[in-house]
Design a protein around this motif. Structure first.
Motif, short mmCIF file in Angstrom:
data_model
loop_
_atom_site.label_atom_id
_atom_site.label_comp_id
_atom_site.label_asym_id
_atom_site.label_seq_id
_atom_site.Cartn_x
_atom_site.Cartn_y
_atom_site.Cartn_z
N VAL A 192 0.84 -1.20 0.00
CA VAL A 192 0.00 0.00 0.00
C VAL A 192 0.88 1.25 0.00
N GLY A 193 1.97 1.23 0.76
CA GLY A 193 2.88 2.37 0.75
C GLY A 193 3.41 2.66 -0.64
N LEU A 194 3.78 1.60 -1.38
CA LEU A 194 4.23 1.76 -2.76
C LEU A 194 3.12 2.30 -3.65
N CYS A 195 1.91 1.80 -3.44
CA CYS A 195 0.78 2.23 -4.27
C CYS A 195 0.40 3.68 -4.01
N VAL A 196 0.62 4.16 -2.79
CA VAL A 196 0.38 5.58 -2.51
C VAL A 196 1.29 6.44 -3.38
N ILE A 197 2.58 6.07 -3.42
CA ILE A 197 3.52 6.81 -4.27
C ILE A 197 3.17 6.61 -5.74
N GLY A 198 2.81 5.38 -6.11
CA GLY A 198 2.45 5.10 -7.49
C GLY A 198 1.25 5.89 -7.97
N CYS A 199 0.25 6.04 -7.10
CA CYS A 199 -0.93 6.83 -7.47
C CYS A 199 -0.57 8.30 -7.65
N ALA A 200 0.27 8.82 -6.77
CA ALA A 200 0.70 10.22 -6.91
C ALA A 200 1.43 10.42 -8.24
N LEU A 201 2.31 9.49 -8.60
CA LEU A 201 3.03 9.59 -9.86
C LEU A 201 2.09 9.48 -11.05
N ALA A 202 1.11 8.58 -10.95
CA ALA A 202 0.16 8.41 -12.05
C ALA A 202 -0.63 9.70 -12.30
N LEU A 203 -1.08 10.32 -11.23
CA LEU A 203 -1.85 11.56 -11.38
C LEU A 203 -0.96 12.69 -11.91
N LEU A 204 0.30 12.72 -11.50
CA LEU A 204 1.22 13.73 -12.02
C LEU A 204 1.45 13.52 -13.51
N TYR A 205 1.63 12.27 -13.91
CA TYR A 205 1.82 11.98 -15.33
C TYR A 205 0.60 12.41 -16.15
N LEU A 206 -0.58 12.04 -15.69
CA LEU A 206 -1.80 12.39 -16.43
C LEU A 206 -1.97 13.90 -16.53
N THR A 207 -1.65 14.60 -15.45
CA THR A 207 -1.79 16.06 -15.46
C THR A 207 -0.78 16.71 -16.40
N LYS A 208 0.48 16.29 -16.30
CA LYS A 208 1.49 16.92 -17.15
C LYS A 208 1.29 16.56 -18.61
N ASP A 209 0.91 15.33 -18.89
CA ASP A 209 0.65 14.93 -20.27
C ASP A 209 -0.48 15.76 -20.87
#
Length: 328
Positions: A192-209
């Motif tokens: 879950v700790g990894l997925c918290v970071i993974g979700c943050a990265l996913a949202l950052l990617y979608l936003t910047k893209d």
């Protein structure tokens, strides 16, 4: 017996971690603002110099003498984007990480067991792993730009744990008194700790893209890596998290067979653990399939994080089953 002094010390350490995370979050926000503004200014200056050079070259080729006069702009010594606020944020994040580790350890010592027996303790452990993973990762690579997007969700998790899921330190229910509690729940919290970071990265990617395709990247987003790099990092995090969640599912089934005499009973918690596994498996499969655009596949990673949130908050609180160990 419960040692109330150690339990109170654990509570103080967790509150201290929350205060430090707030300071770190503000420092990381300042780092993004300063760095993003500087990067955008440098991009505009570079485009202006390139345009001026092209204009001068075109003007020089039109001279009557036939000579070419090219305007050479002197290179400007642009100062590198300041890292001061980011470094401060990282240092305070380390202090917050140590404080949270102390809070988890003291909670365990106060009851003489692994602090993994209820929602409150699970949240502390997951938040601790998220901070440890990020802080350790930042030692190897420059990840100051990610600090705000790790400290913010971790702070929200700890706030919810303190305000909504808090339970007094106490002994385990008999059915939880097993070595599989340590194995199963520790791996689950790490995942879950990894997925918290993974979700943050996913949202950052979608936003910047999104903004890159529009051609107008806001200041704070300019401080982040390119969208393609963000997408690769997102994928890499989930490549590590998925096998851990797979082990969580398998270990839970083995523990269920030892505790209740069956590997699978369609308990709400079991069902949602499997749903999470399916969603993340779909993400990894879609990411590896050429017919799927990475943007569409990444939305599945976000959906997986939403499923974890539902599993942890709604299922634990409102669904009655064999896994009703929330403690609230």
């Amino acid at each position: 017996m419960t040692n109330q002094t150690l339990a109170q010390a654990s509570d103080i350490a967790v509150w201290a971690s929350m205060v430090l995370l707030t300071v770190a979050m503000l420092a990381f926000a300042a780092h993004l603002a300063v760095t993003g503004t500087r990067v955008r200014a440098q991009s505009v200056d570079a485009a202006t110099r390139e345009s001026a050079a092209d204009s001068a070259q075109q003007g020089g080729s039109a001279d009557q003498g036939g000579g070419v006069s090219v305007l050479t702009l002197p290179p400007e010594d642009e100062p590198a984007p300041t890292r001061r606020w980011g470094v401060i944020g990282m240092q305070v994040t380390w202090l917050a990480t140590f404080a949270l580790i102390a809070g988890v350890v003291l909670r365990g010592w106060s009851v003489g067991r692994a602090p993994l027996g209820n929602m409150y303790e699970f949240a502390l452990a997951a938040a601790m792993f998220a901070l440890v993973i990020y802080a350790g990762w930042a030692l190897r690579k420059d990840r100051l730009w990610l600090g705000l997007f790790v400290t913010l969700p971790v702070l929200l998790i700890l706030g919810a744990a303190k305000l909504s899921w808090y339970t007094e330190a106490s002994q385990l229910m008999p059915s939880l008194n097993s070595i599989w509690l340590i194995i199963h729940v520790t791996v689950a919290t790490l995942s879950v700790g990894l997925c918290v970071i993974g979700c943050a990265l996913a949202l950052l990617y979608l936003t910047k893209d999104h903004y890159e395709r529009k051609g107008d990247v806001p200041g704070w987003l300019a401080a982040l890596p390119a969208s393609k790099a963000l997408e690769r990092i997102t994928y890499g995090i989930h490549i590590v998290a998925f096998p851990l969640w797979t082990f969580t599912l398998i270990a839970g089934a083995i523990w269920a067979e030892q505790a209740w005499g069956r590997y699978w009973g369609w308990d709400p918690k079991e069902v949602w653990t499997f749903v999470i596994w399916v969603v993340y498996a779909a993400y990894l499969h879609a990411r590896a399939t050429s017919g799927w655009h990475p943007r569409k596949a990444t939305w599945l990673a976000v959906a997986g994080a939403v499923c974890i949130l539902i599993n942890y908050t709604v299922v634990n609180t409102f669904f009655v089953g064999w896994h009703s160990y929330s403690g609230i």
